[in-house]
Design a protein around this motif. Structure first.
Motif, short mmCIF file in Angstrom:
data_model
loop_
_atom_site.label_atom_id
_atom_site.label_comp_id
_atom_site.label_asym_id
_atom_site.label_seq_id
_atom_site.Cartn_x
_atom_site.Cartn_y
_atom_site.Cartn_z
N ILE A 135 18.91 48.24 52.32
CA ILE A 135 18.61 48.95 51.06
C ILE A 135 19.58 50.10 50.85
O ILE A 135 20.08 50.32 49.74
N VAL A 136 19.86 50.85 51.92
CA VAL A 136 20.81 51.96 51.82
C VAL A 136 22.20 51.44 51.45
O VAL A 136 22.89 52.01 50.59
N THR A 137 22.62 50.35 52.05
CA THR A 137 23.93 49.76 51.74
C THR A 137 23.99 49.31 50.29
O THR A 137 25.00 49.50 49.60
N PHE A 138 22.92 48.69 49.83
CA PHE A 138 22.83 48.23 48.44
C PHE A 138 23.01 49.38 47.45
O PHE A 138 23.66 49.24 46.41
N CYS A 139 22.47 50.53 47.79
CA CYS A 139 22.58 51.70 46.90
C CYS A 139 23.95 52.36 47.01
O CYS A 139 24.55 52.76 45.99
N VAL A 140 24.48 52.47 48.23
CA VAL A 140 25.73 53.19 48.44
C VAL A 140 26.91 52.45 47.81
O VAL A 140 27.83 53.09 47.26
N GLU A 141 26.91 51.12 47.83
CA GLU A 141 28.06 50.39 47.31
C GLU A 141 28.21 50.49 45.80
O GLU A 141 29.23 50.05 45.25
N THR A 142 27.23 51.05 45.12
CA THR A 142 27.36 51.26 43.67
C THR A 142 28.00 52.60 43.34
O THR A 142 28.23 52.89 42.16
N LEU A 143 28.28 53.44 44.33
CA LEU A 143 28.97 54.71 44.08
C LEU A 143 30.40 54.45 43.62
O LEU A 143 31.03 53.46 44.02
N PRO A 144 30.94 55.32 42.76
CA PRO A 144 32.32 55.11 42.27
C PRO A 144 33.35 54.98 43.38
O PRO A 144 34.33 54.24 43.24
N ALA A 145 33.16 55.66 44.49
CA ALA A 145 34.13 55.60 45.58
C ALA A 145 34.17 54.23 46.24
O ALA A 145 35.17 53.87 46.88
N PHE A 146 33.11 53.44 46.10
CA PHE A 146 33.05 52.12 46.72
C PHE A 146 32.98 51.02 45.66
O PHE A 146 32.42 49.95 45.90
N GLU A 147 33.54 51.30 44.49
CA GLU A 147 33.38 50.36 43.37
C GLU A 147 34.01 49.01 43.66
O GLU A 147 33.45 47.97 43.34
N ASN A 148 35.17 48.98 44.26
CA ASN A 148 35.88 47.72 44.52
C ASN A 148 35.99 47.43 46.01
O ASN A 148 37.02 46.93 46.49
N CYS A 149 34.95 47.77 46.74
CA CYS A 149 35.02 47.59 48.19
C CYS A 149 34.76 46.15 48.62
O CYS A 149 35.10 45.77 49.74
N VAL A 150 34.14 45.35 47.74
CA VAL A 150 33.77 43.99 48.15
C VAL A 150 34.99 43.08 48.19
O VAL A 150 35.17 42.28 49.10
N CYS A 151 35.86 43.20 47.19
CA CYS A 151 37.03 42.32 47.09
C CYS A 151 38.31 43.14 47.19
O CYS A 151 38.35 44.33 46.87
N MET A 152 39.35 42.48 47.62
CA MET A 152 40.67 43.13 47.69
C MET A 152 41.74 42.08 47.46
O MET A 152 41.53 40.87 47.67
N ASN A 153 42.90 42.55 47.00
CA ASN A 153 44.03 41.66 46.78
C ASN A 153 44.87 41.55 48.04
O ASN A 153 45.14 42.55 48.72
N THR A 154 45.28 40.35 48.33
CA THR A 154 46.14 40.12 49.49
C THR A 154 47.24 39.13 49.10
O THR A 154 47.07 38.30 48.20
N SER A 155 48.36 39.25 49.74
CA SER A 155 49.52 38.40 49.41
C SER A 155 49.55 37.17 50.30
O SER A 155 49.19 37.22 51.48
N VAL A 156 49.97 36.07 49.68
CA VAL A 156 50.11 34.81 50.40
C VAL A 156 51.52 34.28 50.16
O VAL A 156 51.96 34.14 49.01
N GLU A 157 52.26 34.02 51.23
CA GLU A 157 53.63 33.53 51.12
C GLU A 157 53.62 32.03 50.86
O GLU A 157 52.97 31.26 51.55
N THR A 158 54.30 31.64 49.82
CA THR A 158 54.50 30.22 49.52
C THR A 158 55.98 29.87 49.72
O THR A 158 56.77 30.70 50.16
N LYS A 159 56.37 28.66 49.33
CA LYS A 159 57.75 28.22 49.55
C LYS A 159 58.74 29.00 48.69
O LYS A 159 59.81 29.39 49.14
#
Length: 432
Positions: A190-214
């Protein structure tokens, strides 16, 4: 022949002497030519029942309506016959017997007198051997806690031990540890559910990562598996999933397990996380899986995790029982408020119609004002400006106070009744 009871057995039927029982039953001053007659032939005659000095009169056929009870069974009631006074004598609670006799007279209506304590009344209806269904209905109505029964265990030694470990906290020390861990995981989740809605953790679930192709470098959106909030969430969900699966596998009855509301709450608590992982595996895009419309709606179900505490919280259980018992009063309150909302919304609209800077441009828009006014909240975002509108607002506040005050005493009484029963049972378990 049994002279104490005044009854003999003749040709398999119960018969009584006029000089003893039936002399008091018939009220006759002299004996007839026949000293013996069948009791079943005198169902219309009156009898006297003395309950600790308080006398009642009724007909035999009234008692015979319920032959499985103490007063309705001819053999059982004969043992309380007083041969000297020609009456039935019971050394029992006097005020309770009024309701007991009315139960026979009314054809099954049982109502406890207000001046009789509920536990005394329960003892009396058990003494007079009323039907078990009637006793259970009375106990449920009065808020008596259900009697603890032997737990239904699955077949097999290991499943039985696991079921006791997961479902019955008082069965062992290990079961108590499991309860503490469950409460801990629910709280952390429950605490995690509430904390992740704070602006500081707005995009903490997903992140961009690079993938090398040919030929080029591509960027994809993936879950941030290393983020502390995601790790904690995943760990809690793993516990909830394993707990639910294990309880389902070892439960003694799959049907009863599926009928339990708390189990569906457990499923609703883990469903958003499972769907998020499934959509990510299908779409290979964390952002799409996270922000899909259906997932956004289903994520609301994460709030139900707090209801999991009701399984281990006596206070929440008492509150649930109180609300279920008081549903008639709550329904009455809802209906009354609904009627008042429509009435005062229309009244305030027409009272403010034509006024300058009016906040009420339609009756539906006035519903919000009516709700916050009747419930005496008063946010102040909408308010009347004209004298007529202020008069309507004053009447609305007074009606709201009256509407809220009517059912509250009943609900408080029901809660006090349940809490009193729980306190008595706790005292009995701890000290007796």
């Amino acid at each position: 022949m049994d002279h104490d009871s005044g009854c003999v057995k003749d040709m398999g039927e119960e018969v009584c002497f006029l000089g003893e029982i039936e002399k008091g039953v018939s009220g006759l001053s002299e004996e007839t030519d026949s000293d013996i007659h069948l009791c079943t032939d005198d169902e219309c005659r009156r009898i006297t029942i003395n309950v600790s000095g308080l006398k009642f009169e009724t007909q035999i056929r009234t008692l015979n309506r319920y032959p499985n009870t103490l007063l309705g069974d001819k053999t059982k009631r004969c043992s309380y016959w007083d041969t000297k006074r020609n009456e039935f004598f019971f050394d029992r609670h006097r005020l309770t017997f009024q309701s007991i006799l009315y139960f026979y007279q009314s054809g099954g209506r049982l109502k406890r007198p207000p001046e009789v304590p509920s536990d005394v009344f329960l003892q009396e209806i058990k003494f007079y051997e009323l039907d078990e269904e009637i006793v259970e209905a009375y106990k449920e109505k009065e808020g008596f806690p259900p009697e603890e029964k032997e737990p239904l265990l699955p077949s097999g030694n290991l499943p039985a031990k696991l079921w006791l470990l997961m479902e019955y906290p008082n069965s062992s020390v290990g079961a108590k540890v499991i309860v503490v861990l469950s409460v801990l995981f629910v709280t952390v989740s429950i605490v995690t559910f509430c904390v992740e809605t704070l602006p500081a953790f707005e995009n903490c679930v997903c992140m961009n990562t690079s993938v090398e192709t040919k030929n080029e470098t591509a960027f994809i959106n993936v879950p941030n598996f290393k983020h502390p909030l995601f790790v904690i969430e995943a760990f809690c969900m793993t516990w909830f999933i394993l707990e639910l699966l294990l309880r389902f596998i070892v439960c003694p009855s799959k049907v009863q397990f599926l009928k339990c509301t708390l189990n569906w709450i457990d499923l609703a608590a883990i469903l958003p996380f499972i769907l998020f992982i499934m959509l990510f595996l299908i779409t290979d895009d964390c952002g799409a899986a996270q922000n899909t419309g259906a997932i956004s709606v289903i994520r609301i179900l994460r709030v139900t995790r707090i209801l999991k505490l009701g399984k281990h919280s006596v206070g929440l259980q008492l509150l649930g029982k109180t609300l279920s018992t008081s549903w008639k009063e709550l329904f009455m309150l809802t209906v009354f408020l609904g009627i008042c909302i429509v009435i005062f919304s229309g009244a305030i609209y027409y009272a403010e119609l034509g006024g300058e800077d009016s906040h009420f441009d339609s009756i539906p828009s006035a519903f919000w004002w009516a709700v916050v006014t009747l419930t005496t909240v008063g946010y102040g975002d909408m308010y009347p400006l004209t004298p007529a509108g202020k008069l309507v607002g004053t009447i609305a506040v007074l009606c709201g106070i009256l509407a809220l005050s009517f059912p509250v005493p009943v609900i408080v009484t029901n809660f006090g009744k349940y809490y009193k029963r729980y306190s008595k049972r706790t005292f009995r378990d701890d000290y007796l």
